[in-house]
Design an enzyme around this catalytic site. Structure first.
Site, PDB file in Angstrom:
ATOM      1  N   HIS A 117      19.453  24.518  77.579  1.00 56.74           N
ATOM      2  CA  HIS A 117      20.578  23.599  77.408  1.00 56.74           C
ATOM      3  C   HIS A 117      21.935  24.230  77.664  1.00 56.74           C
ATOM      4  O   HIS A 117      22.954  23.554  77.495  1.00 56.74           O
ATOM      5  CB  HIS A 117      20.578  23.030  75.985  1.00 56.74           C
ATOM      6  CG  HIS A 117      19.594  21.927  75.774  1.00 56.74           C
ATOM      7  ND1 HIS A 117      19.834  20.621  76.134  1.00 56.74           N
ATOM      8  CD2 HIS A 117      18.340  21.941  75.256  1.00 56.74           C
ATOM      9  CE1 HIS A 117      18.785  19.873  75.834  1.00 56.74           C
ATOM     10  NE2 HIS A 117      17.866  20.647  75.307  1.00 56.74           N
ATOM     11  N   LYS A 159      33.784  14.752  71.069  1.00 53.23           N
ATOM     12  CA  LYS A 159      32.683  15.701  71.241  1.00 53.23           C
ATOM     13  C   LYS A 159      32.993  16.946  70.434  1.00 53.23           C
ATOM     14  O   LYS A 159      34.096  17.092  69.905  1.00 53.23           O
ATOM     15  CB  LYS A 159      32.482  16.043  72.717  1.00 53.23           C
ATOM     16  CG  LYS A 159      33.742  16.515  73.441  1.00 53.23           C
ATOM     17  CD  LYS A 159      33.467  16.677  74.935  1.00 53.23           C
ATOM     18  CE  LYS A 159      33.345  15.329  75.591  1.00 53.23           C
ATOM     19  NZ  LYS A 159      32.453  15.323  76.748  1.00 53.23           N
ATOM     20  N   ARG A 160      32.011  17.814  70.323  1.00 55.20           N
ATOM     21  CA  ARG A 160      32.205  19.077  69.609  1.00 55.20           C
ATOM     22  C   ARG A 160      33.432  19.805  70.162  1.00 55.20           C
ATOM     23  O   ARG A 160      33.648  19.864  71.373  1.00 55.20           O
ATOM     24  CB  ARG A 160      30.939  19.923  69.792  1.00 55.20           C
ATOM     25  CG  ARG A 160      30.949  21.281  69.151  1.00 55.20           C
ATOM     26  CD  ARG A 160      29.532  21.863  69.185  1.00 55.20           C
ATOM     27  NE  ARG A 160      28.946  21.855  70.501  1.00 55.20           N
ATOM     28  CZ  ARG A 160      28.991  22.877  71.364  1.00 55.20           C
ATOM     29  NH1 ARG A 160      29.627  23.992  71.030  1.00 55.20           N
ATOM     30  NH2 ARG A 160      28.398  22.806  72.539  1.00 55.20           N
ATOM     31  N   LYS A 192      35.178  22.776  76.577  1.00 55.27           N
ATOM     32  CA  LYS A 192      35.295  21.318  76.699  1.00 55.27           C
ATOM     33  C   LYS A 192      36.751  20.887  76.892  1.00 55.27           C
ATOM     34  O   LYS A 192      37.035  19.741  77.197  1.00 55.27           O
ATOM     35  CB  LYS A 192      34.681  20.637  75.472  1.00 55.27           C
ATOM     36  CG  LYS A 192      33.164  20.849  75.371  1.00 55.27           C
ATOM     37  CD  LYS A 192      32.594  20.201  74.132  1.00 55.27           C
ATOM     38  CE  LYS A 192      31.098  20.469  73.983  1.00 55.27           C
ATOM     39  NZ  LYS A 192      30.275  19.755  74.984  1.00 55.27           N
ATOM     40  N   THR A 215      25.904  14.001  77.403  1.00 52.07           N
ATOM     41  CA  THR A 215      25.315  12.659  77.360  1.00 52.07           C
ATOM     42  C   THR A 215      26.342  11.618  76.941  1.00 52.07           C
ATOM     43  O   THR A 215      26.155  10.437  77.197  1.00 52.07           O
ATOM     44  CB  THR A 215      24.114  12.600  76.392  1.00 52.07           C
ATOM     45  OG1 THR A 215      24.507  13.107  75.111  1.00 52.07           O
ATOM     46  CG2 THR A 215      22.947  13.409  76.915  1.00 52.07           C
ATOM     47  N   LYS A 267      27.052   7.425  77.897  1.00 52.42           N
ATOM     48  CA  LYS A 267      27.266   6.353  76.932  1.00 52.42           C
ATOM     49  C   LYS A 267      28.571   5.618  77.211  1.00 52.42           C
ATOM     50  O   LYS A 267      28.632   4.380  77.136  1.00 52.42           O
ATOM     51  CB  LYS A 267      27.276   6.931  75.514  1.00 52.42           C
ATOM     52  CG  LYS A 267      25.960   7.567  75.084  1.00 52.42           C
ATOM     53  CD  LYS A 267      26.138   8.425  73.851  1.00 52.42           C
ATOM     54  CE  LYS A 267      24.896   9.265  73.583  1.00 52.42           C
ATOM     55  NZ  LYS A 267      25.112  10.291  72.545  1.00 52.42           N
TER      56      LYS A 267
END
Length: 895
Positions: free
Chosen positions: A428, A620-621, A626, A731, A735
């Site tokens: 991952h 998100k985290r 990110k 993911t 969504k």
């Protein structure tokens, strides 16, 4: 003429029949009735013979009077009409909760409702498992440290097709189903995408009728509950999600296994024995997972740690009260907290303990189930497939070898051949810090037998490498499971590759990096071992449940709700993209969802926002790669630009509501600084009357599945802006698009494949490509590139001047943005990012064009249903067959 007329009748009938099939698919009779708004009579239950087998063709056996009585009582499923459901809820209020009509609030209504739904799940769950046993099917066992399932109640009602009946029953009792559902707490069984993916996969496995089990840990506390202090800092408090119990789980006190740590290894002349040390007991907790539009119901089995010996009476009698319960405390902390901080040696040891604990219990359970039939363990792979969800369960490879050799007395060759046919591994991440490595000293101390086995696996593995590449020491070092150095380390990802028959990445770009960057030597030797399995999400939870407004629009235009389990049908929306009516309905659904989020913002922050504004969301985290920092820098630039605008320019400005959410790991200082900066910017912007409704900024606390279900449907634009090559897949991007939003993002993770599916014109792409990243880092580091964007420089100067935060936050953040430190290339990609933001503003002004883009994007997202992903796993990795449990195929029940 008669022949032509007959052909015409056949054509008309075939069209009519096709329409019926379109609406009903392969539904069983009772599900067809539910789709038509009717409630069928209860179906006959699936009946097992006295032998425990369920085929009607079984030889006649003598049935005891007890068996006859039990069979007669359990011949039908629970009825689904409103009055029967109402009675079942009230029965649970009185007999399960021991409440009276005078002491019956929404929390009790939720618990009683949950128990009544669970009753239905248990019926189909027991029959499904019995059916699988009778058919002797091959099962897949999905091992994951995280399962972010979200709330169970609404998902179960939708999958079972009985939401309206429960609405009616609760209404008669004076309760609203939506309010009752809000009483449920999110299970604290995960942190991020890993757990949300595992939950989607369980839903798809059940819906596609695959025989499967999920296995993990029943954490007493979640990662943590996030709160924000008055000053804007993240505060972590314990997430005790089990405060009011968990009505969905069944405690299995009869399903327990010993798990050993520490101790010593002895050889008795025939085989090795692991003795002494510390032994804890793993207790099973089961939760039924229903499929959509099917009777198949799977099992999620989570393990809780308890002491092998509950209480030391001798210590207690001597007055040594702490020692009397010491073993209990030591055992229970194994399953207490998700991801204990591993900054200390004790934290590392606890993490490895957790991994071995749940893997050992799982494998003992799997082997026990397989041995119910009289066949050799060398055939295990014909009935068992085990999927390692990331490196966390990799110690299972050594554990299965230990079980085979030490307990079942298999030889090495047979044990290893069987083991490598059973396991497959999903990688991952390409982040080095996320590829687990444990010190040899720690593994030898905690799992001495496993360290012996790992050494032997490595020795035999390297012998094969040496035969092919004599004298190539560098290759040996790269391919070794043991990393030489001080201290020596066990590379778990390498062990997973060596011990698995297939290795897969989770997006095309990521799978390419797995082959070329992470494991190039292994890929060269066994190219067919490496596959891509692009992630997906379940439309049931993330559209039908989270976004009923949009789901109703889709079903109305497609004239079927079958798209929920066959998302490719949404392609049919494209033919209506120019319809003014469809565009209006899409906009109305979006406004409904934005209004819901606006109400939440008003309640939480006391600030009113306009649903006419663009809702810009990044949830998100929190992590540097990110690049939430780049987002907040752009917000500062937007704020500065608005401050300089004339009244006429403000009239042309697109209003934005910027929403950011996510947790920073407790020990991740920079990530926590980013949260503090976001909250500082929010405070300044939201209180500036000059800006007004043109810009609002909010940090939504305690991001979890339920909050995501609330926020994601409201998005107009969502941000997926990771440094290229660093996001495995993602993911949430899937969504957001499925829910009628567009993406601003880099060419990273699944963004690349989403663009391929929905079209370049329907995304706002910016930034460097993966192959440009290394050169860009070198240019920044060695002065080959200097950022000159005046907007960025102004924002950084304001941060330096402590306009939004104090020096404790501004200094380390700005230090990381210096060219020699900007590893995540925030400054390098910033100008391109701002150009993309300008394109977003311009496109949003043309609402007709914008809604056409969203309709087209929703229509083309079929590839990103987790049903497609699981189908590919089943066919290409697990060699698994769907086994639908249909009432009419055997003596079953009615619903």
């Amino acid at each position: 003429l008669f022949g032509l007329f007959f052909c015409f009748l056949c054509f008309v009938f075939s069209r009519f029949e096709g329409c019926i099939n379109k609406m009903q698919g392969k539904r069983t009779a009772s599900f067809q009735d539910l789709a038509a708004g009717k409630v069928s009579a209860p179906e006959a239950r699936y009946h097992a013979t006295a032998t425990g087998h369920t085929t009607p063709q079984d030889a006649a056996v003598e049935v005891s009077e007890k068996d006859k009585i039990i069979h007669n009582i359990m011949t039908q499923y629970l009825p689904r009409d409103v009055d029967s459901i109402l009675k079942q809820i009230v029965n649970h209020v009185e007999y399960t909760l021991a409440r009276t009509k005078y002491n019956f609030d929404e929390q009790h209504a939720y618990q009683a409702t949950a128990y009544s739904v669970r009753d239905r799940l248990i019926e189909s769950w027991n029959d499904t498992q019995q059916y699988f046993t009778e058919k002797d099917v091959k099962r897949v066992y999905y091992l994951s440290m995280e399962f972010l399932m979200g709330r169970y109640l609404n998902n179960a009602l939708l999958n079972l097709g009985i939401e309206s009946q429960y609405q009616g029953a609760l209404k008669k009792l004076g309760f609203d189903l939506d309010e009752v559902e809000h009483q449920e707490r999110d299970p604290g069984l995960g942190n991020g995408g890993l757990g949300r993916l595992a939950a989607c996969f369980m839903d798809s496995l059940a819906t596609l009728n695959y025989p499967a089990w999920g296995y993990g840990i029943r954490y007493k506390y979640g990662m943590f509950e996030q709160r924000i202090s008055k000053e804007g800092y993240q505060i972590e408090i314990p997430d005790y999600w089990l405060t009011a119990g968990n009505p969905w789980e069944i405690e299995r006190l009869d399903v327990k296994y010993p798990v050993r740590f520490y101790g010593e290894i002895k050889h008795n002349g025939k085989h090795y024995e692991w003795q002494g040390g510390e032994v804890v007991t793993a207790i099973a907790y089961d939760s039924p997972i229903p499929g959509y539009d099917t009777y198949n119901t799977l099992n999620l089995r989570l393990w809780s740690a308890t002491p092998a010996s509950e209480f030391d009476l001798d210590s207690f009698s001597r007055g040594d009260y702490y020692s009397a319960v010491a073993s209990k405390e030591a055992a229970e902390k194994i399953s207490s907290v998700l991801y204990p901080n591993d900054a200390t040696e004790a934290g590392k040891e606890l993490r490895l303990k957790q991994q071995h604990f749940f893997v050992s219990a799982t494998l003992q359970d799997v082997v026990r189930r397989f041995k119910k039939k009289d066949r050799p363990l060398t055939e295990l792979h014909t009935k068992v497939a085990i999927q390692l969800n990331d490196t966390h369960p990799t110690i299972g490879i050594a554990e299965l070898m230990r079980i085979f050799m030490d307990q079942e007395h298999m030889g090495w060759s047979a044990a290893w051949a069987t083991t490598t046919k059973v396991f497959s591994y999903t990688n991952h991440t390409v982040l080095p810090e996320a590829l687990e490595r444990w010190s040899v000293d720690l593994v030898e101390k905690l799992l001495p037998r496993h360290m012996q086995i790992i050494y032997e696996i490595n020795r035999r593995h390297l012998e094969e490498v040496v035969k092919k590449y004599p004298g190539d020491g560098d290759k040996l070092m790269r391919m070794s499971i043991i990393e030489e150095g001080f201290p020596k380390m066990v590379r778990m990802a390498v062990l997973a590759v060596v011990g698995s028959h297939h290795v897969n990445g989770v997006a095309a770009i990521h799978s390419g990096l797995v082959k070329t960057r992470l494991f190039p030597d292994f890929y060269k030797e066994q190219p067919n071992k490496f596959l891509n399995m692009t992630n997906g999400v379940t439309p049931r939870r993330w559209m039908q449940s989270a976004n009923p407004a949009l789901s109703e629009v889709i079903s109305r235009w497609l004239e079927t709700d079958e798209w929920v389990s066959n998302y490719e049908l949404c392609r049919g929306l494209e033919q209506f993209v120019d319809s003014a009516d469809m565009q209006r309905e899409f906009r109305e659904a979006k406004r409904t969802n934005k209004k819901r989020v606006a109400e939440r913002i008003k309640k939480e922050f006391g600030v009113e926002v306009s649903t006419d504004a663009m809702f810009d969301i990044q949830v998100k985290r929190i992590h540097e790669y990110k690049r939430q920092l780049m987002n907040v820098l752009s917000i500062i630039c937007r704020y500065n630009a608005i401050k300089r605008m004339t009244p006429a320019e403000k009239e042309e400005c697109v209003p934005r509501v910027c929403i950011i959410g996510g947790k920073a790991a407790a020990g991740y200082v920079i990530a926590k600084h980013i949260i503090r900066l976001i909250n500082g910017v929010s405070k300044v912007v939201n209180n500036d009357k000059d800006v007004g409704d043109l810009l609002k900024v909010f940090f939504m606390t305690n991001y979890n599945v339920t909050l995501a279900e609330n926020i994601i449907p409201a998005n107009d634009i969502s941000q997926h802006i990771s440094t290229a090559g660093m996001e495995a897949s993602g993911t949430s991007n899937m969504k957001f698009v499925m829910n009628g939003g567009l993406i601003i993002g880099t060419m990273d993770g699944a963004n690349i494949e989403i663009r391929e599916e929905i079209g370049n014109d329907n995304m706002f792409i910016f930034g460097l490509l993966e192959e440009e990243i290394d050169r860009a880092r070198n240019e920044l580091k060695y002065g080959g590139y200097q950022h000159t964007d005046s907007r960025l420089q102004e924002a950084m100067k304001q941060i330096e001047a402590n306009k939004y935060c104090g020096k404790d936050v501004s200094e380390p953040l700005l230090k990381n943005l210096q060219p020699y430190n900007d590893y995540y290339l925030v400054t390098r990609d910033f100008s391109s990012y701002m150009d993309a933001q300008a394109r977003v503003d311009e496109e949003y002004k043309n609402q007709t064009s914008w809604v056409k883009k969203t309709i087209t994007s929703v229509a083309r997202m079929g590839k990103f249903s987790s049903d497609r992903t699981i189908r590919e796993y089943g066919e290409q990795i697990w060699n698994l067959e769907a086994t639908p449990f249909v009432p009419s195929s055997v003596a079953y029940k009615t619903v």
